[in-house]
Design a protein around this motif. Structure first.
Motif, short mmCIF file in Angstrom:
data_model
loop_
_atom_site.label_atom_id
_atom_site.label_comp_id
_atom_site.label_asym_id
_atom_site.label_seq_id
_atom_site.Cartn_x
_atom_site.Cartn_y
_atom_site.Cartn_z
N ASP A 167 0.95 -1.28 -0.02
CA ASP A 167 0.05 -0.07 0.16
C ASP A 167 0.89 1.19 -0.02
N VAL A 168 2.11 1.25 0.87
CA VAL A 168 2.81 2.50 1.06
C VAL A 168 3.48 2.59 -0.44
N ASP A 169 3.99 1.26 -0.94
CA ASP A 169 4.97 1.49 -2.21
C ASP A 169 3.78 1.86 -3.39
N ALA A 170 2.66 1.43 -3.63
CA ALA A 170 1.70 2.06 -4.72
C ALA A 170 1.55 3.53 -4.43
N VAL A 171 1.45 4.00 -3.32
CA VAL A 171 1.01 5.43 -3.41
C VAL A 171 2.18 6.20 -3.76
N TYR A 172 3.54 5.76 -3.31
CA TYR A 172 4.60 6.50 -3.66
C TYR A 172 5.33 6.15 -4.94
N MET A 173 4.98 4.94 -5.36
CA MET A 173 5.41 4.76 -6.90
C MET A 173 4.63 5.58 -7.78
N ASP A 174 3.21 5.75 -7.49
CA ASP A 174 2.27 6.47 -8.48
C ASP A 174 2.87 8.10 -8.30
N ALA A 175 3.41 8.41 -7.07
CA ALA A 175 3.82 9.84 -7.05
C ALA A 175 5.08 10.09 -7.83
N MET A 176 5.95 8.85 -8.06
CA MET A 176 7.20 9.08 -8.80
C MET A 176 6.88 9.20 -10.38
N GLN A 177 5.99 8.37 -10.64
CA GLN A 177 5.38 8.33 -11.95
C GLN A 177 4.82 9.73 -12.49
N ALA A 178 4.03 10.19 -11.57
CA ALA A 178 3.50 11.73 -11.72
C ALA A 178 4.65 12.72 -11.92
N MET A 179 5.81 12.53 -11.30
CA MET A 179 6.90 13.36 -11.31
C MET A 179 7.69 13.20 -12.68
#
Length: 688
Positions: free
Chosen positions: A91-103
């Motif tokens: 769950d933590v990984d998915a949130v911040y992986m999504d953020a990276m892709q948005a960056m």
């Protein structure tokens, strides 16, 4: 030495990945309230570093940066540092992986993300070499001090992006739609455009085994009789089984191949890959009777039992790519080493496994692999097939003896519910196809372990180690375990497993389901709240938890005659259909559900004293759109499909039904098979 260093807070964690960092001079915290509160109290930015135990570049960054005192000083001074095992906390990984892709950053691990004290991300990346890492730390610290408002503004924008619904992001809207033959064929065509017709797989390097793609192709061929699909499955499975991605000596698959020919693997072995590939090769064997697939299933189960099974009956997570700090060292050999081991048989051995003096890997090492079948090799080298196979078995035993004296790759000995569920289903699938009772014994032992250690009341836990289960389970745990229990019921006819599947599904409907959008959240509403609550839609190496739930609802709706389950499954599939037509490789498990709805799923009920034997006879045939119900007595069942079905005149009876309409009862598998095949030739495409 670690013993000379002061431990940090990770020392009390159960995750082997976190424990690997327990003696870093970095003042690591595990993910949790303590670290998040510290960041708020001290008004410090947060560094979240995410990886997993078998990750090669995670180890490299640890050795180069996190073990270095001077770099740790910078990290400790300016940041609250949090280490996350992505396998324990997807769950933590998915949130911040999504953020990276948005960056605009291509995702991967290690994943290093910088957050403000509200846990909202403003910058990040993956692996950084030491000098670049130190420079980045200094720049982030300076920017946080001098341009705080700009970073907070950026973090707020990323947080808003993270909270956009996946359905809105991809335009997935519910529509009234029809299940159409032409649409299914379009999925097959769009998937075929990605085929590598030379070496199998999809696209170029790196190549990952994507089991749900090939399960879809098997079912596509079954429905359409399009042998292009079956040929691609056969090419892919054969090339993988011959390649270096498959451990030619000990069985089991590595996570992926860095090249297009399946030769050079990234050597870590993951439970989730091997479980799904056992299921895939078993189903492919059922469809083709290819003996190579039989051997892969048996050898891979042998590997998992030997190297990943705990004494309690659970399955560990993975084996590292490295041993003694060198990737692949455990599995590779120089020509001189092979000469010493094999003696006079070395030339034939090296020809069989393509070992050379120069080596096909780093530093003169050889990755053992094949290119042709045993039949072809025996013929080319004027050997009797049986003689060659005896020699190969002897070679494997010799190599295994040598390996036993080598330093083994690190073992990630945490036990995860969803990954165990994949292996449980694999063992059930293998038993269904091959009838080997040992596979069933392993499956039942694992299923009982899960119930005893990872389930409390109606609730599941994600992880287990040394008697402790500490993390609330996620949707994938409920979905994959329910799917495994459905399969375990089909091979045992023990009703408790079907009831367990229903209980897990009902819990998920109560605690994960979003009634507004008609899809399931990844996290339990009772669990910790992150800055975003995500939904998993796209099938990856592991199928998306929503596609698994939609499939479970389809099958459980049939077993329990529950129109609510069936309607919800239909509605979930309807939402993704437009994207499914365009991108079947990213929604292949959804496409398999589409296959199950193309024609009515056969409901085959077997009642009488020979029910297990008749089930075994039916399992000799490839019938992928069928559920099995069985009872030796026909009494005391709460499954609606067993109601009013009896062993006629005391003789075991088979009832073949479609859409609540049954054919005439029969007493042999051959007669039932004829009814099943007759119906398959009369497709129906109902509107949803």
């Amino acid at each position: 030495m670690a013993e000379d260093r002061k431990p940090n807070r990770l020392l009390n964690e159960s995750s082997p990945y976190l424990l690997q960092h327990a003696y870093n001079p970095v003042d690591w915290y595990p993910w949790g309230e303590e670290a998040l509160q510290k960041a708020k109290q001290e008004d410090k930015p947060i560094l979240v570093s995410i990886g997993y135990a078998a990750c090669h570049w995670c180890h490299v960054m640890e050795h180069q940066s996190f073990e270095q005192e001077k770099i740790a000083e910078v990290m400790n001074k300016h940041f609250v540092c949090i280490k996350v095992d992505r396998e324990e906390r997807p769950d933590v990984d998915a949130v911040y992986m999504d953020a990276m892709q948005a960056m605009g950053v291509r995702g991967g691990w290690p994943l290093n993300v910088f957050l403000n004290p509200e846990a909202k991300p403003f910058y990040g990346g993956t692996y950084f070499p030491p000098q670049q890492w130190v420079s980045l730390l200094a720049n982030i610290a300076a920017a946080y001090e001098k341009s705080r408002s700009e970073l907070d503004k950026s973090a707020e924008q990323f947080a808003k992006h993270l909270n956009v619904s996946e359905l809105d992001k991809y335009g997935l809207q519910q529509k009234n739609f029809h299940i159409r033959e032409d649409d299914f064929k379009l999925m097959g065509y769009n998937l075929s455009t990605r085929f590598d017709k030379k070496r199998g797989g999809m696209g170029e390097a790196p190549k990952f085994p994507m089991p749900s793609n090939y399960l879809l192709l098997l079912r596509y061929q079954h429905h359409t009789s399009d042998y292009t699909a079956l040929n691609q499955v056969d090419l892919t499975l054969r090339e993988m089984a011959y390649g270096g991605i498959y451990d030619q000596i000990g069985g089991g698959f590595a996570r992926y191949s860095v090249d297009a020919e399946w030769l050079v693997p990234h050597f870590e072995k993951m439970l989730y890959d091997n479980g799904q590939l056992i299921s895939l090769y078993a189903e492919a064997y059922q469809a083709t009777r290819e003996t190579l697939y039989h051997d892969v299933v048996y050898e891979t189960i042998g590997f998992v039992e030997r190297e990943l099974m705990s004494t309690e009956g659970g399955f560990y997570s993975s084996l590292d790519a490295d041993s003694e700090g060198v990737e692949g060292k455990f599995y590779t050999f120089t020509k001189d080493e092979l000469q010493e081991m094999m003696g006079d048989e070395e030339p034939l051995f090296s020809k069989y496994y393509h070992a050379t003096a120069a080596g096909n890997f780093e530093h003169g090492q050889n990755i053992l692999h094949r290119r042709i079948s045993d039949e072809e090799f025996a013929q080319e080298n004027q050997l009797e097939l049986e003689v060659l196979q005896e020699m190969v078995q002897g070679w494997k035993e010799t190599i295994m003896e040598v390996r036993a004296k080598r330093v083994r790759p690190g073992l990630d000995d945490k036990i995860l519910t969803s990954w165990n569920a994949l292996m449980l289903k694999a063992l059930s699938d293998a038993y269904y196809v091959f009838g080997n009772k040992h596979f069933l014994d392993l499956a039942l032992r694992n299923a009982n372990f899960i119930l005893a250690n990872l389930k409390q009341g109606e609730k599941l836990y994600r992880n287990y180690k040394q008697g402790r289960a500490t993390i609330d389970a996620f949707l994938e745990d409920y979905a994959l375990l329910a799917r495994a229990f459905i399969r375990l019921y089909e091979v045992t006819f023990q009703e408790k497993w079907l009831q367990e599947a229903k209980r897990l599904t009902d819990y998920a409907l109560e605690n994960f389901f979003d009634r507004t959008e008609g899809m399931f959240f990844f996290t339990d509403q009772r669990s910790e709240k992150l800055i975003a609550r995500k939904k998993e839609i796209f099938d990856n190496v592991v199928p998306a938890s929503n596609s698994v739930m939609a499939t479970n609802l389809h099958f459980l709706g049939l077993y329990f005659d529950d129109e609510r389950y069936m309607a919800l499954s239909d509605e979930m599939l309807a939402k993704v259909k437009d994207l499914l037509l365009k991108e079947p490789s990213h929604l292949s498990n959804w496409a398999s559900l589409y296959f199950h709805k193309l024609t009515p799923t056969a409901e085959v009920t077997i009642v009488g004293p020979e029910a297990p034997e008749l089930r075994a006879e039916l399992s000799a045939f490839y019938l992928p759109n069928m559920i099995l119900i069985g009872s030796e007595t026909g009494e005391g069942s709460s499954i609606p499909l067993l109601e009013d079905k009896v062993a006629i005149n005391g003789k075991t009876t088979i009832y073949v039904c479609f859409n609540k309409t049954c054919q005439l009862p029969v007493h042999t598998a051959a007669e039932a098979l004829e009814q099943l095949r007759d119906r398959e030739d009369e497709p129906k495409f109902p509107a949803l």
